[in-house]
Motif scaffolding. Structure first.
Motif, PDB file in Angstrom:
ATOM      1  N   VAL A 187     -13.325   3.886  -2.455  1.00 26.67           N
ATOM      2  CA  VAL A 187     -13.493   2.966  -1.323  1.00 26.67           C
ATOM      3  C   VAL A 187     -12.226   2.129  -1.147  1.00 26.67           C
ATOM      4  N   ALA A 188     -11.698   1.685  -2.281  1.00 29.94           N
ATOM      5  CA  ALA A 188     -10.530   0.797  -2.243  1.00 29.94           C
ATOM      6  C   ALA A 188      -9.316   1.477  -1.633  1.00 29.94           C
ATOM      7  N   THR A 189      -9.087   2.718  -1.986  1.00 29.85           N
ATOM      8  CA  THR A 189      -7.877   3.398  -1.520  1.00 29.85           C
ATOM      9  C   THR A 189      -8.060   3.981  -0.124  1.00 29.85           C
ATOM     10  N   CYS A 190      -9.311   4.254   0.264  1.00 33.13           N
ATOM     11  CA  CYS A 190      -9.565   4.865   1.577  1.00 33.13           C
ATOM     12  C   CYS A 190      -9.207   3.892   2.693  1.00 33.13           C
ATOM     13  N   LYS A 191      -8.448   4.380   3.659  1.00 31.31           N
ATOM     14  CA  LYS A 191      -8.060   3.492   4.762  1.00 31.31           C
ATOM     15  C   LYS A 191      -9.269   3.085   5.577  1.00 31.31           C
ATOM     16  N   GLY A 229      -7.919  12.463   1.660  1.00 33.02           N
ATOM     17  CA  GLY A 229      -7.750  13.001   0.308  1.00 33.02           C
ATOM     18  C   GLY A 229      -7.255  11.973  -0.698  1.00 33.02           C
ATOM     19  N   ALA A 230      -7.044  10.727  -0.250  1.00 27.29           N
ATOM     20  CA  ALA A 230      -6.541   9.691  -1.158  1.00 27.29           C
ATOM     21  C   ALA A 230      -7.523   9.431  -2.296  1.00 27.29           C
ATOM     22  N   CYS A 231      -8.828   9.491  -1.984  1.00 24.55           N
ATOM     23  CA  CYS A 231      -9.858   9.160  -2.977  1.00 24.55           C
ATOM     24  C   CYS A 231      -9.796  10.063  -4.201  1.00 24.55           C
ATOM     25  N   GLU A 232      -9.614  11.362  -3.976  1.00 28.86           N
ATOM     26  CA  GLU A 232      -9.640  12.279  -5.137  1.00 28.86           C
ATOM     27  C   GLU A 232      -8.393  12.127  -6.000  1.00 28.86           C
ATOM     28  N   VAL A 233      -7.323  11.585  -5.414  1.00 25.23           N
ATOM     29  CA  VAL A 233      -6.101  11.351  -6.192  1.00 25.23           C
ATOM     30  C   VAL A 233      -6.262  10.095  -7.052  1.00 25.23           C
ATOM     31  N   GLU A 234      -6.957   9.092  -6.513  1.00 29.12           N
ATOM     32  CA  GLU A 234      -7.111   7.828  -7.250  1.00 29.12           C
ATOM     33  C   GLU A 234      -8.334   7.814  -8.161  1.00 29.12           C
ATOM     34  N   CYS A 235      -9.266   8.743  -7.953  1.00 27.65           N
ATOM     35  CA  CYS A 235     -10.490   8.774  -8.764  1.00 27.65           C
ATOM     36  C   CYS A 235     -10.157   9.025 -10.238  1.00 27.65           C
ATOM     37  N   PRO A 236     -10.534   8.101 -11.144  1.00 30.79           N
ATOM     38  CA  PRO A 236     -10.215   8.302 -12.571  1.00 30.79           C
ATOM     39  C   PRO A 236     -10.825   9.575 -13.140  1.00 30.79           C
ATOM     40  N   GLU A 237     -11.906  10.045 -12.521  1.00 29.02           N
ATOM     41  CA  GLU A 237     -12.581  11.238 -13.027  1.00 29.02           C
ATOM     42  C   GLU A 237     -12.196  12.490 -12.246  1.00 29.02           C
ATOM     43  N   ASN A 261       0.845  -1.197   0.000  1.00 32.74           N
ATOM     44  CA  ASN A 261       0.000   0.000   0.000  1.00 32.74           C
ATOM     45  C   ASN A 261       0.882   1.249   0.000  1.00 32.74           C
ATOM     46  N   ARG A 262       0.882   1.963  -1.113  1.00 33.82           N
ATOM     47  CA  ARG A 262       1.699   3.185  -1.196  1.00 33.82           C
ATOM     48  C   ARG A 262       0.829   4.402  -0.909  1.00 33.82           C
ATOM     49  N   SER A 263       0.281   4.439   0.286  1.00 35.58           N
ATOM     50  CA  SER A 263      -0.644   5.528   0.635  1.00 35.58           C
ATOM     51  C   SER A 263       0.066   6.884   0.683  1.00 35.58           C
ATOM     52  N   SER A 264       1.397   6.859   0.852  1.00 37.75           N
ATOM     53  CA  SER A 264       2.115   8.138   0.916  1.00 37.75           C
ATOM     54  C   SER A 264       2.077   8.866  -0.433  1.00 37.75           C
ATOM     55  N   ALA A 303     -17.313   5.335   1.489  1.00 38.10           N
ATOM     56  CA  ALA A 303     -17.905   5.530   0.162  1.00 38.10           C
ATOM     57  C   ALA A 303     -18.386   6.970   0.007  1.00 38.10           C
ATOM     58  N   ALA A 304     -17.823   7.868   0.803  1.00 39.61           N
ATOM     59  CA  ALA A 304     -18.308   9.250   0.822  1.00 39.61           C
ATOM     60  C   ALA A 304     -18.115   9.956  -0.522  1.00 39.61           C
ATOM     61  N   LEU A 305     -17.007   9.688  -1.229  1.00 39.77           N
ATOM     62  CA  LEU A 305     -16.785  10.398  -2.493  1.00 39.77           C
ATOM     63  C   LEU A 305     -17.820   9.966  -3.530  1.00 39.77           C
ATOM     64  N   PHE A 306     -18.030   8.657  -3.641  1.00 37.47           N
ATOM     65  CA  PHE A 306     -19.021   8.133  -4.584  1.00 37.47           C
ATOM     66  C   PHE A 306     -20.415   8.682  -4.265  1.00 37.47           C
TER      67      PHE A 306
END
Lengths: 219, 247
Positions: free
Chosen positions: B166-170, B218-226, A91-94, B174-177
Motif C-alpha cells: 500500500v505504501a509504495t503503490c502510487k 508492479g512496485a508492490c511485488e518489488v517492495e514486498c518483504p515476502e 520517492n524513488r519509484s523508478s 491494497a490489492a496485493l495484500f
C-alpha cells in the motif's frame, strides 16, 4: 464492485482499441505505396469503410470505447488520488516500477490530445464536411488520400503525428500487459508471453504509425 | 559512521507534522537500521527530547511491524526486505537518510513513523479465516493437497501484512495484500466452503476502507518483504469474476 468494474471497463475498451489499431495501421501501410497506386487504393478503401453498415456499428463501438476508456480512467485516477492524499518527500519509484506504469494518465492525455486533433483533421473534414471541401479522385471516390498527403507535407503536423506515437507506444505496452491481469488472466508463463507480445505490439504500433508521416513527407 | 536522519515528526493524527533533522555519530556499519534509530532515541532521551516513535516487534523479518519509507523506498534501498533486516552498511558515511511514515489515506499517521494499519485487520475480519470444528485436532493427512497447490498457497500465506504494498503503490492499493489473503485460503480444500463469500466480502471491505485501484505498476511485488507475486492480484480478479457469476 466498483474497484473491479471500472478497471475491467478500461481493460475491455483498451483491448478493443488495440485491435482497432492493428486494422488502422494495416490500412495506413497503403500510404507507403507509390502515389499512383496508393491514391486509388486508399480512397476506395475509405469509401468501402464509410458505406459498409457493419463498419458503422464498429465505428460507434469505437467512439463509445474511447469515451468509456477516458471516463473510467478519470474515475479510477480520481479515486487513486484520494487514496494517496500525501505524497512522499522522497520517492524513488523508478527503482521498483517503470515510468510508463506510473504515468498512464499523462500518457493517455497525450493520446487524447492526438485523437482530438486527428479527428479534426480527418473525421470533421470528411464526414462532417467542415473546413475546405474535399474533392474526388478519378474513380469518383472522396479523395481522402489528398487530405492525408497534404497534411503530411506540413512539417508541423508531421512532427505532431510522429512525436505523439512515442507516448502511444509506452501506453500500449503497459496497457496491453495489464489488461490481461485486470481481466483475471493469471497463468505465469502465459503472462510472460503476453508481456513479450505487448512489447512487440507496442513497438510495431508506435514505429509504424510514427514513421508513415515521415515517409510520406520525404517521399 | 555518521549519518543525518531526516525524520517525519508528528505528535498526533491531527497535527500537521514536519521533518526534523538529527545528526547521529558513532554508528556501526553492521548495526541494523532499527538499532541506529534506537541509538538516536537514546541520544534524544539524554537530551531530554521526545523520542522518535516507530514500530517493531520481532526484528527477525517476520512480523511486519517495522514498515517505514526510507530514502524514497518502502523498507529502504533493497528489494524484498523488511526494515529490521536493513543494515547501516547499505548507506554511505555522512549520508542524509530521509525517513517517512507509510503514506495512504487508509493508513493515517498515529505518531511520527507509526501508522494505523487496522484497515488490514478489518479486511481479514471479512473472510481471512476458515470455519473448522473445534475439539481434537484432525489427522494431518486426512485431506491430501498436491504439491503445486500447497506451494502456491504457502507463497500467498507468506504475506506478513506489513503494508509496504500500500505504501509504495502510487494509488495506495491494497490489492496485493488482499489477494494474498484470499488466494491462500481459496486455493486449499479447507477454504472452499467460504470461497465465494470470502473474495466478494474481503474485496468489498478493501474498497470501503478507501484503498485505490490496482494499476499493475508492479512496485508492490518489488517492495514486498515476502516477494508475493503480482499474479496473485490477477488471480484474485479471476476469483472475483467467478464468484460474481456462480455465487
Amino acid at each position: 464492485m466498483e474497484l473491479f468494474f471500472r478497471k475491467s471497463m478500461i481493460a475491455v475498451t483498451g483491448l478493443f482499441l488495440c485491435l482497432f489499431l492493428i486494422v488502422h495501421l494495416s490500412a495506413n501501410c497503403i500510404l507507403l505505396l507509390p502515389e499512383e497506386v496508393a491514391r486509388g487504393l486508399y480512397n476506395s478503401y475509405s469509401t468501402t469503410l464509410r458505406e459498409n453498415p457493419l463498419i458503422k456499428i464498429v465505428a460507434y463501438a469505437l467512439y463509445l470505447s474511447i469515451l468509456l476508456h477516458v471516463v473510467y480512467a478519470l474515475l479510477v485516477s480520481l479515486r487513486n488520488k484520494k487514496a494517496k492524499p500525501t505524497k512522499y518527500a522522497v520517492n524513488r519509484s523508478s527503482e521498483n516500477s517503470t515510468w510508463a506504469s506510473q504515468n498512464m494518465g499523462l500518457l493517455g492525455a497525450f493520446i487524447l490530445l492526438f485523437i482530438v486533433v486527428h479527428l479534426a483533421n480527418f473525421w470533421a473534414r470528411i464526414k462532417l464536411g467542415m473546413g475546405d471541401v474535399v474533392g474526388t479522385d478519378a474513380l469518383g471516390n472522396v479523395d481522402v488520400y489528398a487530405v492525408t498527403s497534404s497534411l503530411f507535407h506540413n512539417i508541423y503536423y508531421v512532427i505532431f503525428y510522429s512525436f505523439l506515437m512515442i507516448p502511444l507506444g509506452f501506453h500500449l505496452h503497459h496497457g496491453l500487459k495489464s489488461a490481461f491481469k485486470t481481466l483475471g488472466f493469471y497463468h505465469k508463463a502465459g503472462l510472460r508471453l503476453v508481456a513479450k507480445i505487448a512489447l512487440i505490439y507496442a513497438v510495431i504500433m508506435s514505429v509504424g504509425f510514427g514513421i508513415i508521416p515521415l515517409i510520406v513527407y520525404f517521399k | 559512521m555518521k549519518v543525518a536522519f531526516r525524520i517525519w515528526r508528528q505528535d498526533n493524527p491531527n497535527e500537521k507534522g514536519g521533518f526534523k533533522e538529527y545528526q547521529v555519530d558513532n554508528l556501526n556499519a553492521d548495526m541494523s537500521f532499527l538499532e541506529a534509530l534506537d541509538h538516536l532515541n537514546e541520544l534524544l532521551v539524554l537530551r531530554n527530547e521526545k523520542v522518535v516513535a516507530f514500530e517493531y516487534d520481532c526484528r527477525e523479518g517476520i512480523c511486519g511491524q517495522c514498515g517505514v519509507f526510507i530514502n524514497g523506498r518502502a523498507h529502504g534501498p533493497h528489494d524484498n526486505v523488511t526494515t529490521c533486516q536493513l543494515h547501516m552498511r547499505s548507506f554511505q558515511d555522512g549520508e542524509t537518510i530521509v525517513i517517512e511514515p507509510w503514506r495512504a489515506k487508509s493508513f493515517p499517521v498515529i505518531k511520527d513513523l507509526i501508522v494505523d494499519r487496522s484497515a488490514f485487520d478489518r479486511i481479514i475480519e471479512q473472510g481471512g479465516y476458515i470455519s473448522a470444528k473445534t475439539g481434537t485436532a484432525p489427522e494431518a493427512n486426512a485431506i491430501p493437497i498436491g504439491k503445486e497447490i500447497s506451494d502456491r498457497a504457502m507463497d500467498a500465506a507468506a504475506c506478513i501484512g506489513c503494508g509496504a504494498c500500500v505504501a509504495t503503490c502510487k494509488n495506495s492499493s491494497a490489492a496485493l495484500f488482499t489477494s494474498a489473503k484470499i488466494n491462500h485460503l481459496n486455493l486449499l480444500p479447507q477454504g472452499q466452503p467460504e470461497a465465494y463469500r470470502r473474495v466478494i466480502e474481503m474485496t468489498a471491505q478493501m474498497a470501503k476502507e478507501g484503498f485505490g485501484h490496482c494499476t499493475f505498476t508492479g512496485a508492490c511485488e518489488v517492495e514486498c518483504p515476502e516477494g508475493i507475486s503480482i499474479t496473485n492480484i490477477a488471480e484474485m480478479n479471476a476469483r472475483y469474476f467467478k464468484a460474481k457469476i456462480f455465487s
